[in-house]
Design a protein around this motif. Structure first.
Motif, PDB file in Angstrom:
ATOM      1  N   CYS A   1       4.787  15.510  -1.344  1.00 58.90           N
ATOM      2  CA  CYS A   1       4.019  13.325  -1.544  1.00 58.90           C
ATOM      3  C   CYS A   1       5.830  12.938  -1.048  1.00 58.90           C
ATOM      4  CB  CYS A   1       3.367  13.359  -2.033  1.00 58.90           C
ATOM      5  SG  CYS A   1       2.542  11.647  -1.324  1.00 58.90           S
ATOM      6  N   LEU A   2       6.379  13.365  -1.807  1.00 58.05           N
ATOM      7  CA  LEU A   2       7.748  11.832  -1.975  1.00 58.05           C
ATOM      8  C   LEU A   2       8.244  12.402  -0.905  1.00 58.05           C
ATOM      9  CD1 LEU A   2       7.887  11.958  -5.613  1.00 58.05           C
ATOM     10  CD2 LEU A   2       7.450   9.755  -4.232  1.00 58.05           C
ATOM     11  N   GLN A   3       8.547  14.213  -0.426  1.00 57.35           N
ATOM     12  CA  GLN A   3       9.023  14.423   0.910  1.00 57.35           C
ATOM     13  C   GLN A   3       8.690  13.726   2.033  1.00 57.35           C
ATOM     14  OE1 GLN A   3      12.021  16.118   0.614  1.00 57.35           O
ATOM     15  NE2 GLN A   3      12.128  15.174   2.809  1.00 57.35           N
ATOM     16  N   ARG A   4       7.215  13.080   2.532  1.00 55.06           N
ATOM     17  CA  ARG A   4       7.030  12.877   3.300  1.00 55.06           C
ATOM     18  C   ARG A   4       7.505  11.212   3.449  1.00 55.06           C
ATOM     19  NH1 ARG A   4       2.633  15.236   2.147  1.00 55.06           N
ATOM     20  NH2 ARG A   4       1.206  14.193   0.990  1.00 55.06           N
ATOM     21  N   LYS A   5       7.167  10.756   2.246  1.00 55.04           N
ATOM     22  CA  LYS A   5       7.583   9.466   2.015  1.00 55.04           C
ATOM     23  C   LYS A   5       9.155   8.774   2.889  1.00 55.04           C
ATOM     24  CE  LYS A   5       4.311   6.922   1.787  1.00 55.04           C
ATOM     25  NZ  LYS A   5       3.732   6.436   2.682  1.00 55.04           N
ATOM     26  N   LEU A   6      10.199   9.880   1.792  1.00 60.88           N
ATOM     27  CA  LEU A   6      11.494  10.400   2.666  1.00 60.88           C
ATOM     28  C   LEU A   6      11.453  10.425   4.405  1.00 60.88           C
ATOM     29  CD1 LEU A   6      14.475  10.082   1.662  1.00 60.88           C
ATOM     30  CD2 LEU A   6      14.133  12.566   0.820  1.00 60.88           C
ATOM     31  N   ASP A   7      10.571  11.323   4.345  1.00 64.55           N
ATOM     32  CA  ASP A   7      11.144  11.373   5.730  1.00 64.55           C
ATOM     33  C   ASP A   7      10.163  10.766   6.443  1.00 64.55           C
ATOM     34  OD1 ASP A   7      11.429  14.357   4.707  1.00 64.55           O
ATOM     35  OD2 ASP A   7       9.932  15.072   6.103  1.00 64.55           O
ATOM     36  N   GLU A   8       9.491  10.160   6.698  1.00 66.65           N
ATOM     37  CA  GLU A   8       9.251   8.440   7.216  1.00 66.65           C
ATOM     38  C   GLU A   8      10.171   7.678   6.893  1.00 66.65           C
ATOM     39  OE1 GLU A   8       5.795   6.817   5.023  1.00 66.65           O
ATOM     40  OE2 GLU A   8       3.980   8.543   5.209  1.00 66.65           O
TER      41      GLU A   8
ATOM     42  N   ALA B   1       0.772  -1.341  -0.181  1.00 66.05           N
ATOM     43  CA  ALA B   1      -0.396   0.291  -0.295  1.00 66.05           C
ATOM     44  C   ALA B   1       0.637   1.339  -0.078  1.00 66.05           C
ATOM     45  CB  ALA B   1      -0.813   0.613   1.174  1.00 66.05           C
ATOM     46  N   GLU B   2       2.041   1.421   1.043  1.00 61.30           N
ATOM     47  CA  GLU B   2       2.500   2.050   1.003  1.00 61.30           C
ATOM     48  C   GLU B   2       3.520   2.836   0.001  1.00 61.30           C
ATOM     49  OE1 GLU B   2       4.316   2.985   5.417  1.00 61.30           O
ATOM     50  OE2 GLU B   2       4.928   0.897   4.124  1.00 61.30           O
ATOM     51  N   ILE B   3       3.947   1.769  -1.285  1.00 53.06           N
ATOM     52  CA  ILE B   3       4.651   1.906  -2.651  1.00 53.06           C
ATOM     53  C   ILE B   3       3.593   2.229  -3.686  1.00 53.06           C
ATOM     54  CG2 ILE B   3       5.599  -0.186  -3.845  1.00 53.06           C
ATOM     55  CD1 ILE B   3       6.329  -1.608  -1.386  1.00 53.06           C
ATOM     56  N   ARG B   4       3.047   1.967  -3.596  1.00 55.06           N
ATOM     57  CA  ARG B   4       1.356   2.487  -4.539  1.00 55.06           C
ATOM     58  C   ARG B   4       1.003   3.217  -4.049  1.00 55.06           C
ATOM     59  NH1 ARG B   4      -3.305  -1.673  -4.058  1.00 55.06           N
ATOM     60  NH2 ARG B   4      -3.499  -0.410  -2.432  1.00 55.06           N
ATOM     61  N   GLU B   5       0.560   3.769  -2.751  1.00 58.06           N
ATOM     62  CA  GLU B   5       0.631   5.479  -2.810  1.00 58.06           C
ATOM     63  C   GLU B   5       2.026   6.074  -3.509  1.00 58.06           C
ATOM     64  OE1 GLU B   5       0.634   8.211   0.532  1.00 58.06           O
ATOM     65  OE2 GLU B   5       0.168   6.487   1.260  1.00 58.06           O
ATOM     66  N   VAL B   6       3.217   5.550  -3.698  1.00 53.69           N
ATOM     67  CA  VAL B   6       4.384   6.719  -4.366  1.00 53.69           C
ATOM     68  C   VAL B   6       3.936   6.433  -5.710  1.00 53.69           C
ATOM     69  CG1 VAL B   6       6.931   6.768  -5.226  1.00 53.69           C
ATOM     70  CG2 VAL B   6       5.928   6.637  -2.577  1.00 53.69           C
ATOM     71  N   ILE B   7       3.727   5.458  -6.323  1.00 50.84           N
ATOM     72  CA  ILE B   7       3.813   4.868  -7.364  1.00 50.84           C
ATOM     73  C   ILE B   7       2.746   6.297  -8.270  1.00 50.84           C
ATOM     74  CG2 ILE B   7       2.885   3.569  -9.340  1.00 50.84           C
ATOM     75  CD1 ILE B   7       4.239   1.269  -8.135  1.00 50.84           C
ATOM     76  N   GLU B   8       1.717   5.944  -7.884  1.00 51.85           N
ATOM     77  CA  GLU B   8       0.858   6.522  -7.850  1.00 51.85           C
ATOM     78  C   GLU B   8       0.666   8.212  -8.040  1.00 51.85           C
ATOM     79  OE1 GLU B   8      -2.825   5.486  -5.192  1.00 51.85           O
ATOM     80  OE2 GLU B   8      -3.254   3.445  -6.223  1.00 51.85           O
ATOM     81  N   VAL B   9       1.187   8.839  -7.261  1.00 51.51           N
ATOM     82  CA  VAL B   9       1.982  10.219  -7.134  1.00 51.51           C
ATOM     83  C   VAL B   9       2.533  10.809  -7.970  1.00 51.51           C
ATOM     84  CG1 VAL B   9       3.071  11.865  -5.592  1.00 51.51           C
ATOM     85  CG2 VAL B   9       1.440  10.225  -4.368  1.00 51.51           C
ATOM     86  N   TRP B  10       3.930   9.465  -8.785  1.00 49.18           N
ATOM     87  CA  TRP B  10       4.369   9.629  -9.312  1.00 49.18           C
ATOM     88  C   TRP B  10       3.535   9.471 -10.616  1.00 49.18           C
ATOM     89  CZ3 TRP B  10       9.482  11.438  -9.625  1.00 49.18           C
ATOM     90  CH2 TRP B  10      10.368  11.059 -10.471  1.00 49.18           C
ATOM     91  N   ASP B  11       3.166   9.095 -11.283  1.00 49.30           N
ATOM     92  CA  ASP B  11       2.381   9.246 -12.089  1.00 49.30           C
ATOM     93  C   ASP B  11       1.007   9.765 -12.338  1.00 49.30           C
ATOM     94  OD1 ASP B  11       3.931   6.504 -13.062  1.00 49.30           O
ATOM     95  OD2 ASP B  11       2.529   5.027 -12.447  1.00 49.30           O
TER      96      ASP B  11
END
Length: 125
Positions: free
Chosen positions: A85-92, A63-73
């Motif tokens: 959004c990607l910065q939040r994932k990087l912070d996590e 689910a976390e991986i899909r979220e990043v891919i969805e944002v990117w696409d």
């Protein structure tokens, strides 16, 4: 490339490729010939599967991986939204890294104490 070649190069089963496709983790493969059901996967699909496998090994959920891919696409996200959004994932990821470091220290401490007599440092009265 067809699913057999893709799964071989990615080091996953064909069922895994199909599963990732159903979850929306991969681009929709093309079917160049209407006379057969063979799907053709792109090099992007191979990169995506490798990303998913690596991220899962690091403890990320699908689910976390899909979220990043969805944002990117997503064409609905502008550049600033994607960066945020990607910065939040990087912070996590950074937080997980700090937690893993603390766990590593604790495990090394426990390992150093294996086989030793347990000693209380507090005085009991």
């Amino acid at each position: 490339m067809r699913i057999g070649e893709l799964s071989k190069q990615a080091g996953v089963s064909r069922d895994t490729v199909r599963y990732y496709e159903r979850l929306g983790l991969l681009e929709t493969p093309t079917q160049p010939h209407a006379t057969n059901t063979y799907k053709r996967y792109s090099a992007v699909s191979l990169q995506r599967i490798r990303l998913v496998v690596h991220a899962k090994a690091l403890g990320f959920t699908l689910a976390e991986i899909r979220e990043v891919i969805e944002v990117w696409d997503s064409p609905g996200f502008d550049t600033e939204q994607k960066v945020a959004c990607l910065q939040r994932k990087l912070d996590e990821l950074e937080e997980k890294s700090r937690a893993l470091s603390a766990l590593r220290v604790g495990l090394r401490n426990a390992l150093d104490k294996v086989g030793r007599k347990c000693e209380d440092t507090e005085d009991v009265e």
